[in-house]
Design an enzyme around this catalytic site. Structure first.
Site, short mmCIF file in Angstrom:
data_model
loop_
_atom_site.label_atom_id
_atom_site.label_comp_id
_atom_site.label_asym_id
_atom_site.label_seq_id
_atom_site.Cartn_x
_atom_site.Cartn_y
_atom_site.Cartn_z
N HIS A 13 1.32 -1.00 0.42
CA HIS A 13 0.44 0.29 0.14
C HIS A 13 0.78 1.19 -0.15
CE1 HIS A 13 -2.87 2.03 1.48
NE2 HIS A 13 -2.56 2.81 1.56
N HIS A 15 1.16 5.04 -1.98
CA HIS A 15 1.20 6.56 -2.89
C HIS A 15 2.38 6.94 -3.44
CE1 HIS A 15 -2.71 6.64 -1.06
NE2 HIS A 15 -1.86 6.67 0.10
N LEU A 16 2.63 7.47 -4.53
CA LEU A 16 3.33 7.53 -4.94
C LEU A 16 3.76 8.52 -5.96
CD1 LEU A 16 4.25 4.01 -7.08
CD2 LEU A 16 5.76 5.58 -4.90
N ARG A 17 1.81 9.86 -5.63
CA ARG A 17 1.75 10.42 -6.57
C ARG A 17 2.22 10.37 -8.39
NH1 ARG A 17 -1.23 10.70 -2.51
NH2 ARG A 17 -0.39 11.72 -0.03
N ASN A 41 -5.09 7.33 -6.19
CA ASN A 41 -6.36 8.48 -5.77
C ASN A 41 -4.99 9.73 -5.69
OD1 ASN A 41 -4.40 8.53 -4.13
ND2 ASN A 41 -5.16 8.87 -2.04
N LYS A 99 -9.85 -0.15 -5.40
CA LYS A 99 -9.48 0.31 -3.95
C LYS A 99 -11.40 0.97 -4.02
CE LYS A 99 -7.91 2.13 -0.72
NZ LYS A 99 -6.45 2.64 0.24
N HIS A 136 -10.62 1.08 2.31
CA HIS A 136 -10.27 2.55 3.10
C HIS A 136 -11.88 1.92 4.39
CE1 HIS A 136 -8.49 6.11 4.67
NE2 HIS A 136 -9.52 6.42 4.97
N HIS A 174 -4.74 -0.49 5.86
CA HIS A 174 -4.04 0.19 6.85
C HIS A 174 -5.06 -0.20 8.79
CE1 HIS A 174 -6.90 2.73 5.12
NE2 HIS A 174 -5.60 3.25 4.21
N ASP A 247 1.76 2.22 3.82
CA ASP A 247 0.36 3.59 3.51
C ASP A 247 1.45 5.13 3.24
OD1 ASP A 247 -1.72 4.96 2.83
OD2 ASP A 247 -2.39 5.33 5.00
N HIS A 251 2.96 14.86 1.47
CA HIS A 251 2.56 15.50 1.42
C HIS A 251 3.89 16.92 0.90
CE1 HIS A 251 -1.98 14.61 1.10
NE2 HIS A 251 -1.54 14.12 1.92
N ALA A 263 -4.34 14.88 5.29
CA ALA A 263 -3.51 13.65 5.98
C ALA A 263 -2.94 13.08 5.64
CB ALA A 263 -5.06 12.73 6.44
C1 NCD Z 1 -3.98 9.09 1.50
C2 NCD Z 1 -3.05 10.40 0.79
O1 NCD Z 1 -2.39 11.43 1.22
O2 NCD Z 1 -3.17 9.99 -0.07
N1 NCD Z 1 -3.60 9.48 3.27
C3 NCD Z 1 -3.59 9.18 4.78
O3 NCD Z 1 -3.39 9.78 5.46
N2 NCD Z 1 -3.24 8.26 4.27
C4 NCD Z 1 -4.57 8.80 1.49
C5 NCD Z 1 -5.29 7.21 2.44
O4 NCD Z 1 -5.10 6.07 2.24
O5 NCD Z 1 -5.53 7.49 3.45
ZN ZN Z 2 -3.23 5.11 1.68
#
Ligand code: NCD
Ligand code: ZN
Length: 345
Positions: A13, A15-17, A41, A99, A136, A174, A247, A251, A263
Site C-alpha cells: 500500500h 502513494h507514489l503521486r 487516488n 480500491k 479504506h 491500514h 501507506d 504531501h 492527512a
Molecule cells: C493518503 C493520501 O494522502 O493519499 N492519506 C493518508 O493519510 N493515509 C490517503 C489514504 O490512504 O487514506
Molecule cells: Zn493510503
C-alpha cells in the site's frame, strides 16, 4: 542480532503521486521494496485500466537505472465503474486490486462511493475475476466520532459485505483498531489486512505532543495505546492475514504546516527500519521477514522475491526535508534517526 538478512520485501500500500514527484517517491520506495501496490487516488483518480497502464508507464520511466522495481497497479472505484472494466483490468495482468474509498474519508476520495449498493454488480465482477477489493475502512459520516470511524464501518458495511460476496477477496487497508484486528482474524482466509509502520509506532498522543503535530496526522487517525498494542500482536502473530503496507503518503510541506493540514505520513525511505524497530522492541525480529516479504505475496498470488536485503542495527539519520520535485516533503522522524539501516545491495 545486529544484522538481519531477509527476502526482499514488498510494500502492499503506497502513494507514489505523479509528475515530477515520481522520480523521488519511486526511488525512495525502490531502494528497499521489490514491488509496491500503487494507490490510485490521483487527482483525477485512476478509474480505468487505460489510465492505470498510462500511470504505470510514468512510474516505470521514473525507476532508477539498475533497479528491478515493479509497480503493481490498482483502480479507483466510483459509482460509475462498470463490471466490464473489472474484466479488462484483470485481463491486463497489470492490475492487482481495486480500491474502495467511501466518499469523503481521505485525500482525493470525493469521487468515491456514497452507497455500496450502487456497486454490487461491480463487486460481483471482482468476485468472478478474483480481483481483490482493497478497502479504506472508515465511515465518512461527520456525526461519527473520528476515533470510531473504522469500527463503525466494520459493523455497518464490512460485515454484511463479506457475507454477501462469499468469494470476494478483501484487504482491509491500514487497520488501526482492536476491532479491525479481531474482525480480520475471525473472518475467512480470503480477508486480510495491511498494517503501517506509523500505526505500530505511535499512538494518538503523538498528535498532540507539545502542540499539534501535523506530520503525525494521517487517515485513519492514530489511535489509543491499547489499539497500537493489538496491531503489534497481529503483526508478530505469524498469521498470514496481516502484512506490510506502509501507506507512505507524501504531501508538500506547505500542505502539512498550515491551518488545515492534509492527512498522510511520508515513510517510504525509512519504512523497513521503522518496522524493524517495532519488531525488535517486542523481541520478534524473527517474525519480520514473513510479515514484510512472504504473506503479502501469498495473498496476492505472486511469487516471493528471489533476492535478499540486509538490515543492520546502525542508526540512519533522517533528513529534515526531502525533495519532491516542485515541493519538499517532511518525512516521519525528520531530523532524527531510525535504529536500523537498509544496507546497499
Ligand atoms: C493518503 C493520501 O494522502 O493519499 N492519506 C493518508 O493519510 N493515509 C490517503 C489514504 O490512504 O487514506
Ligand atoms: Zn493510503
Amino acid at each position: 542480532m545486529d544484522q538481519l538478512l531477509i527476502t526482499r520485501p514488498d510494500d502492499w500500500h503506497v502513494h507514489l503521486r505523479d509528475g515530477v514527484a515520481l522520480r523521488h517517491t519511486v526511488r525512495e520506495t525502490a531502494q528497499c521494496f521489490a514491488r509496491a501496490l500503487v494507490m490510485p487516488n490521483l487527482d483525477p483518480p485512476v478509474v480505468t485500466t487505460e489510465q492505470a497502464l498510462a500511470y504505470r508507464q510514468r512510474i516505470l520511466a521514473a525507476i532508477p537505472a539498475g533497479s528491478a522495481f515493479q509497480p503493481l497497479m490498482t483502480l479507483y472505484l466510483t459509482e460509475e465503474s462498470s463490471p466490464e472494466e473489472m474484466q479488462t483490468a484483470k485481463a491486463s495482468g497489470a492490475i492487482h486490486g481495486v480500491k474502495l474509498y467511501p466518499a469523503g474519508v481521505t485525500t482525493h476520495s470525493s469521487a468515491g462511493i456514497c452507497n455500496l449498493e450502487r456497486i454490487y454488480r461491480v463487486l460481483e465482477a471482482l468476485e468472478a475475476h478474483d480481483l481483490p477489493l482493497l478497502i479504506h475502512a472508515e465511515v465518512a459520516d461527520p456525526q461519527v466520532d473520528v476515533f470510531d470511524r473504522e469500527q463503525i464501518f466494520i459493523e455497518r458495511q464490512l460485515l454484511p459485505l463479506v457475507e454477501r460476496f462469499a468469494g470476494l477477496r478483501i484487504v482491509v487497508e491500514h487497520v488501526t483498531t482492536t476491532e479491525a484486528i479481531d474482525f480480520v482474524r475471525d473472518a475467512p482466509m480470503r480477508v486480510a489486512a495491511t498494517i503501517t509502520a506509523h500505526h505500530l509506532l505511535m499512538n494518538r498522543n503523538a498528535l498532540l505532543q507539545g502542540g499539534i503535530q501535523p506530520h503525525h496526522f494521517c487517515a485513519p487517525i492514530l489511535q489509543r495505546e491499547r489499539h497500537r498494542r493489538a496491531l503489534i500482536r497481529a503483526a508478530i502473530s505469524g498469521s498470514p492475514k496481516f502484512f506490510l503496507g506502509t501507506d507512505s503518503a507524501p504531501h508538500p510541506k506547505a500542505s502539512k504546516e498550515c491551518a488545515c493540514a492534509s492527512a498522510g505520513i511520508y515513510t517510504a525511505p525509512i519504512a523497513l527500519g521503522l518496522y524493524a524497530e517495532v519488531f525488535e522492541a517486542v523481541g520478534a525480529l524473527d517474525r519480520l521477514e514473513a510479515f514484510s516479504s512472504h504473506y503479502g505475496a501469498y495473498f496476492y498470488g505472486l511469487p516471493r522475491n528471489s533476492d535478499t536485503l540486509c538490515l543492520q542495527r546502525t542508526p540512519t539519520a533522517v533528513p529534515s526535508e526531502l525533495d519532491l520535485g516542485d515541493d519538499v516533503v517532511v518525512p516521519l522522524r525528520a531530523g532524527g534517526t531510525v535504529a536500523w539501516t537498509v544496507m546497499a545491495s
